[in-house]
Write a protein that holds these residues in place. Structure first.
Motif, PDB file in Angstrom:
ATOM      1  N   ILE A   1      25.006  42.261  60.788  1.00 32.53           N
ATOM      2  CA  ILE A   1      25.238  43.231  59.724  1.00 32.53           C
ATOM      3  C   ILE A   1      26.458  42.810  58.911  1.00 32.53           C
ATOM      4  CG2 ILE A   1      26.646  44.686  61.246  1.00 32.53           C
ATOM      5  CD1 ILE A   1      25.524  47.140  59.745  1.00 32.53           C
ATOM      6  N   GLN A   2      26.378  42.996  57.605  1.00 34.21           N
ATOM      7  CA  GLN A   2      27.520  42.712  56.729  1.00 34.21           C
ATOM      8  C   GLN A   2      28.347  43.980  56.581  1.00 34.21           C
ATOM      9  OE1 GLN A   2      26.543  41.116  52.831  1.00 34.21           O
ATOM     10  NE2 GLN A   2      28.439  41.917  51.952  1.00 34.21           N
TER      11      GLN A   2
ATOM     12  N   LEU B   1      28.736  59.432  57.469  1.00 36.84           N
ATOM     13  CA  LEU B   1      27.941  58.281  57.045  1.00 36.84           C
ATOM     14  C   LEU B   1      26.880  58.726  56.050  1.00 36.84           C
ATOM     15  CD1 LEU B   1      26.821  55.342  57.315  1.00 36.84           C
ATOM     16  CD2 LEU B   1      25.469  56.180  59.275  1.00 36.84           C
ATOM     17  N   TRP B   2      26.848  58.044  54.919  1.00 34.11           N
ATOM     18  CA  TRP B   2      25.812  58.295  53.915  1.00 34.11           C
ATOM     19  C   TRP B   2      24.811  57.149  53.947  1.00 34.11           C
ATOM     20  CZ3 TRP B   2      24.924  62.500  50.948  1.00 34.11           C
ATOM     21  CH2 TRP B   2      25.957  63.432  50.818  1.00 34.11           C
ATOM     22  N   ILE B   3      23.549  57.482  54.144  1.00 28.23           N
ATOM     23  CA  ILE B   3      22.465  56.515  54.013  1.00 28.23           C
ATOM     24  C   ILE B   3      21.598  57.031  52.869  1.00 28.23           C
ATOM     25  CG2 ILE B   3      20.496  55.388  55.114  1.00 28.23           C
ATOM     26  CD1 ILE B   3      21.861  55.836  57.806  1.00 28.23           C
TER      27      ILE B   3
ATOM     28  N   ILE C   1      19.917  48.496  59.730  1.00 26.74           N
ATOM     29  CA  ILE C   1      20.685  48.412  58.484  1.00 26.74           C
ATOM     30  C   ILE C   1      21.477  47.112  58.481  1.00 26.74           C
ATOM     31  CG2 ILE C   1      22.648  49.433  57.245  1.00 26.74           C
ATOM     32  CD1 ILE C   1      21.542  52.173  58.118  1.00 26.74           C
ATOM     33  N   LYS C   2      21.405  46.380  57.412  1.00 24.83           N
ATOM     34  CA  LYS C   2      22.014  45.047  57.345  1.00 24.83           C
ATOM     35  C   LYS C   2      23.303  45.007  56.534  1.00 24.83           C
ATOM     36  CE  LYS C   2      18.609  43.157  59.632  1.00 24.83           C
ATOM     37  NZ  LYS C   2      18.824  42.663  61.012  1.00 24.83           N
ATOM     38  N   HIS C   3      23.631  46.087  55.853  1.00 22.97           N
ATOM     39  CA  HIS C   3      24.819  46.096  54.996  1.00 22.97           C
ATOM     40  C   HIS C   3      25.449  47.485  55.072  1.00 22.97           C
ATOM     41  CE1 HIS C   3      26.628  44.890  50.791  1.00 22.97           C
ATOM     42  NE2 HIS C   3      27.545  45.056  51.728  1.00 22.97           N
ATOM     43  N   LEU C   4      26.752  47.524  55.359  1.00 19.66           N
ATOM     44  CA  LEU C   4      27.447  48.796  55.544  1.00 19.66           C
ATOM     45  C   LEU C   4      28.849  48.710  54.957  1.00 19.66           C
ATOM     46  CD1 LEU C   4      27.807  51.614  56.974  1.00 19.66           C
ATOM     47  CD2 LEU C   4      28.599  50.332  58.978  1.00 19.66           C
ATOM     48  N   ARG C   5      29.265  49.788  54.282  1.00 13.71           N
ATOM     49  CA  ARG C   5      30.635  49.916  53.794  1.00 13.71           C
ATOM     50  C   ARG C   5      31.364  50.928  54.668  1.00 13.71           C
ATOM     51  NH1 ARG C   5      31.329  52.348  49.196  1.00 13.71           N
ATOM     52  NH2 ARG C   5      33.079  51.104  48.450  1.00 13.71           N
TER      53      ARG C   5
ATOM     54  N   LYS D   1      21.031  50.090  65.086  1.00 13.36           N
ATOM     55  CA  LYS D   1      19.812  50.645  65.705  1.00 13.36           C
ATOM     56  C   LYS D   1      18.779  51.026  64.649  1.00 13.36           C
ATOM     57  CE  LYS D   1      22.185  52.419  69.809  1.00 13.36           C
ATOM     58  NZ  LYS D   1      22.668  53.624  70.528  1.00 13.36           N
ATOM     59  N   ARG D   2      19.236  51.224  63.427  1.00 16.99           N
ATOM     60  CA  ARG D   2      18.335  51.569  62.325  1.00 16.99           C
ATOM     61  C   ARG D   2      18.047  50.368  61.427  1.00 16.99           C
ATOM     62  NH1 ARG D   2      20.572  55.425  64.594  1.00 16.99           N
ATOM     63  NH2 ARG D   2      19.764  57.558  64.593  1.00 16.99           N
TER      64      ARG D   2
END
Length: 201
Positions: free
Chosen positions: A172-173, A88-90, A131-135, A128-129
């Motif tokens: 989350i999207q 996972l890249w943030i 984050i609202k958008h994830l690929r 938990k962090r």
């Protein structure tokens, strides 16, 4: 006549880039201790020169505007255990995940069960962090199809995955994308390695 079986073991070099340091180790066990619970980037090589080149200034960590994950699953025919590996890249920080599951009611899903578990695990990690958008990049298209109910969920693991998707609702999207086979995608290969190593394969 005595027959000899020759076993050739290829030496591996694990190049590890930490936030403020880098190192090369020659065993998976040592690599695993370093990468656990850390944001790192790493890759295995068969020769030291390639490992050193990977850690050079030419291979600095990329930046992801949208948090992006790569997942893969694995299955052990002998034990019935399954697993997932994930990257996972943030932004410019990389997190790695590797988890083994003992035989259970989901084992019939084999490596797909692992990939589903991996998707859910990383989604929860992001929630938990806040984050609202994830690929999410995947190998198996069902990861996307079941999540969006484009496929009927017949297996128990797929049904649980659909329930999970319903439960997180609009928190989350998720944008899914398929990783093309045999394209040597660095992070997909890393997820595959993490999944296999979780099973000792």
């Amino acid at each position: 006549m005595v027959k000899y079986k020759w076993v050739i073991t290829m030496k591996k070099y694990y190049a590890i880039q930490l936030e403020n340091d880098s190192k090369i180790v020659t065993s998976w066990e040592e690599c695993q201790k370093i990468i656990k619970n850390s944001y790192v980037r790493f890759k295995s090589f068969s020769d030291l020169e390639s490992a050193e080149q990977y850690l050079s200034s030419e291979h600095q960590a990329p930046y992801f505007e949208i948090p992006t994950a790569y997942i893969d699953g694995s299955y052990d025919e002998k034990t019935g255990c399954y697993s997932f590996g994930g990257v996972l890249w943030i932004e410019s920080k990389q997190y790695v995940f590797s988890k083994k599951y003992l035989p259970d009611e989901y084992s019939s899903g084999r490596n797909v069960a692992g990939e589903i578990k991996g998707a859910a695990y990383i989604i929860n990690f992001c929630l938990k962090r806040n984050i609202k958008h994830l690929r999410i990049g995947y190998d198996y298209v069902g990861i996307e199809k079941w999540f969006h109910k484009a496929w009927k969920a017949n297996s128990l693991i797929a049904q649980k995955y659909v329930e999970f998707a319903d439960r997180i609702g609009n928190q989350i999207q998720i944008d899914f994308f398929k990783i093309k086979s045999h394209t040597n995608n660095e992070y997909n290969e890393m997820a595959d390695l993490l999944a296999k190593k979780a099973l000792g394969l």
